[in-house]
Design a protein around this motif. Structure first.
Motif, PDB file in Angstrom:
ATOM      1  N   ASP A  62       0.832  -1.201   0.000  1.00 28.95           N
ATOM      2  CA  ASP A  62       0.000   0.000   0.000  1.00 28.95           C
ATOM      3  C   ASP A  62       0.869   1.255   0.000  1.00 28.95           C
ATOM      4  N   ASP A  87       1.682  -6.597   1.348  1.00 28.68           N
ATOM      5  CA  ASP A  87       1.160  -5.775   2.436  1.00 28.68           C
ATOM      6  C   ASP A  87       1.165  -6.597   3.719  1.00 28.68           C
ATOM      7  N   ASP A  91      -2.256  -9.963   1.384  1.00 23.14           N
ATOM      8  CA  ASP A  91      -3.284 -10.191   0.353  1.00 23.14           C
ATOM      9  C   ASP A  91      -3.111  -9.245  -0.832  1.00 23.14           C
ATOM     10  N   ARG A  92      -2.078  -8.388  -0.776  1.00 21.47           N
ATOM     11  CA  ARG A  92      -1.791  -7.493  -1.900  1.00 21.47           C
ATOM     12  C   ARG A  92      -0.324  -7.627  -2.298  1.00 21.47           C
ATOM     13  N   VAL A 187     -13.630  -5.809  -4.334  1.00 17.20           N
ATOM     14  CA  VAL A 187     -13.221  -7.168  -4.690  1.00 17.20           C
ATOM     15  C   VAL A 187     -14.420  -8.097  -4.852  1.00 17.20           C
ATOM     16  N   ASN A 206      -4.125  -1.689  -6.665  1.00  7.84           N
ATOM     17  CA  ASN A 206      -3.422  -1.833  -5.386  1.00  7.84           C
ATOM     18  C   ASN A 206      -2.779  -3.202  -5.196  1.00  7.84           C
ATOM     19  N   HIS A 208      -4.414  -6.289  -5.346  1.00  5.73           N
ATOM     20  CA  HIS A 208      -5.311  -7.317  -4.820  1.00  5.73           C
ATOM     21  C   HIS A 208      -6.050  -7.972  -5.985  1.00  5.73           C
ATOM     22  N   THR A 210      -6.714 -12.134  -8.279  1.00  5.69           N
ATOM     23  CA  THR A 210      -6.399 -13.543  -8.451  1.00  5.69           C
ATOM     24  C   THR A 210      -6.886 -14.023  -9.820  1.00  5.69           C
ATOM     25  N   GLY A 256      -7.439 -12.919  -2.833  1.00  2.00           N
ATOM     26  CA  GLY A 256      -6.147 -12.358  -3.177  1.00  2.00           C
ATOM     27  C   GLY A 256      -5.075 -12.861  -2.219  1.00  2.00           C
ATOM     28  N   ASP A 257      -3.980 -13.377  -2.738  1.00  2.00           N
ATOM     29  CA  ASP A 257      -2.931 -13.998  -1.946  1.00  2.00           C
ATOM     30  C   ASP A 257      -1.590 -13.560  -2.521  1.00  2.00           C
ATOM     31  N   ALA A 258      -0.897 -12.679  -1.810  1.00  2.44           N
ATOM     32  CA  ALA A 258       0.345 -12.115  -2.327  1.00  2.44           C
ATOM     33  C   ALA A 258       1.428 -13.167  -2.528  1.00  2.44           C
TER      34      ALA A 258
END
Length: 376
Positions: A62, A87, A91-92, A187, A206, A208, A210, A256-258
């Protein structure tokens, strides 16, 4: 990830990614993942260890995406390196690189460009399958332009964005022949729309997002892979099928999974043999400006067409349109905030000066129609 090529002789610009863990949970999990990675070097910073700083404090996706400056723990020694920021709750994901030791700013690779990378790779695999369809042993596989198309073995690939996606990314994806659809901001709207496709890809700027695969498609890919296994050699068509199956296993389709996103980016860049600089040249983002205007009642602004057009108050959309046409590559929209009595303004144009000017002009019209002072 299975079905990926061995990483060989790709050069120092490909090898290794430096990850800003935002002093959060993702960094700790990434240490665990490291021991299972083959051919991908990961250097972790801002891992939350003593002395590295606080959670999301001048670090993380972020911070990097909004400020466009180097996070804590990065500097001149990292010029040209491929860097990524998670983040705090992982999740980002965004990528960046430092182009000069004298500059604090970074070259940002945001969620729009991550989506673009994924879309290019997946389209290549679908093309490899489709291009074989004239062979007698091959089923008819094609990119469907309509997710409701029920033609046998058609594969519908959809790209889902919000109005906040940079216009340059949308234009680039359309030039590739991909289908782009827009949803309201959030989302939950992106995810819901992506489920309408055999393969749905969504990302917010940002970081986020998938990729979703329909169960029907996965069953077909597994069956087709088995059918192709009888051949004496492994065809490019079968490799493409296997790569799609591998992506479906690697990416987290629930949310969302970084971490899974990071691994998929790394695999694709290694496969392509691309540096982060090459990736960044796919298109150049259009300059933009975001403002907010205070209003007495945010519900006085009503929008339609995925929040890109105003239907109330009457006349406001016409005023917006009259400003947009004055600017090269101009685009603008307004939408009410979901949490406070403000109207958010987004403006985009060929230069930053023009984007700023367009944004201010739109904000002026919002004040005239709704009637309170603005706050930037």
């Amino acid at each position: 990830m299975s079905a990926r090529p061995k990483v060989q002789k790709l050069g120092p610009h490909i090898e290794g990614v430096v990850v800003d863990g935002a002093n959060g949970v993702g960094a700790k999990k990434l240490y665990t993942l490291q021991q299972f990675l083959e051919g991908i070097e990961v250097n972790i910073r801002n891992s939350g260890r003593e002395g590295e700083g606080g959670l999301n404090d001048s670090v993380g996706a972020d911070f990097v995406q909004k400020e466009k400056i180097t996070p804590s723990g990065f500097g001149g020694d990292d010029v040209g390196k491929r860097c990524a920021s998670l983040d705090g709750d992982a999740d980002r994901l965004v990528y960046f690189y430092i182009s000069s030791p004298e500059k604090k700013g970074v070259e940002l690779i945001d969620g729009d460009k991550i989506l673009t990378l994924f879309a290019i790779f997946i389209k290549q695999q679908l093309d490899s399958i489709y291009n074989q369809e004239k062979m007698e042993s091959s089923p008819a596989v094609r990119l469907a332009q309509n997710p409701s198309n029920e033609e046998c073995h058609s594969i519908a690939l959809g790209i889902v964005q919000t109005a906040y996606a940079n216009g340059a990314s949308t234009r680039y994806l359309r030039e590739l022949g991909l289908e782009i659809v827009f949803t309201s901001t959030g989302v939950k709207y992106l995810h819901e729309k992506a489920t309408e496709y055999d393969i749905g890809i969504y990302f917010e700027a940002n970081g986020h997002g998938t990729i979703l695969f329909s169960e029907k498609l996965l069953l077909w890919l597994k069956a087709f892979n088995e059918e192709l296994s009888s051949a004496s050699t492994v065809s490019e068509q079968r490799r493409a099928v296997q790569r799609l199956l591998a992506i479906s296993s690697l990416i987290n389709q629930a949310v969302g999974d970084a971490l899974s996103g990071l691994l998929l980016v790394e695999v694709i860049l290694h496969y392509m043999g691309w540096s982060i600089q090459t990736w960044n040249t796919l298109y150049q983002d259009l300059p933009s400006r975001q403002l907010k205007v205070k209003v007495a009642d945010r519900t006085s602004i009503v929008t339609t067409d995925a929040e890109t057009r105003v239907v109330r108050p009457l006349g406001l959309q016409e005023a917006i349109d009259s400003e947009v046409v004055k600017y090269s590559m101009g685009r603008a929209f307004v939408r009410p905030s979901g949490t406070e009595d403000v109207v958010r303004v987004y403006a985009e144009a060929l230069t930053q000066e023009e984007a700023d000017s367009l944004g201010q002009a739109i904000a002026m019209h919002v004040r005239q129609f709704v009637g309170l002072e603005s706050s930037m």
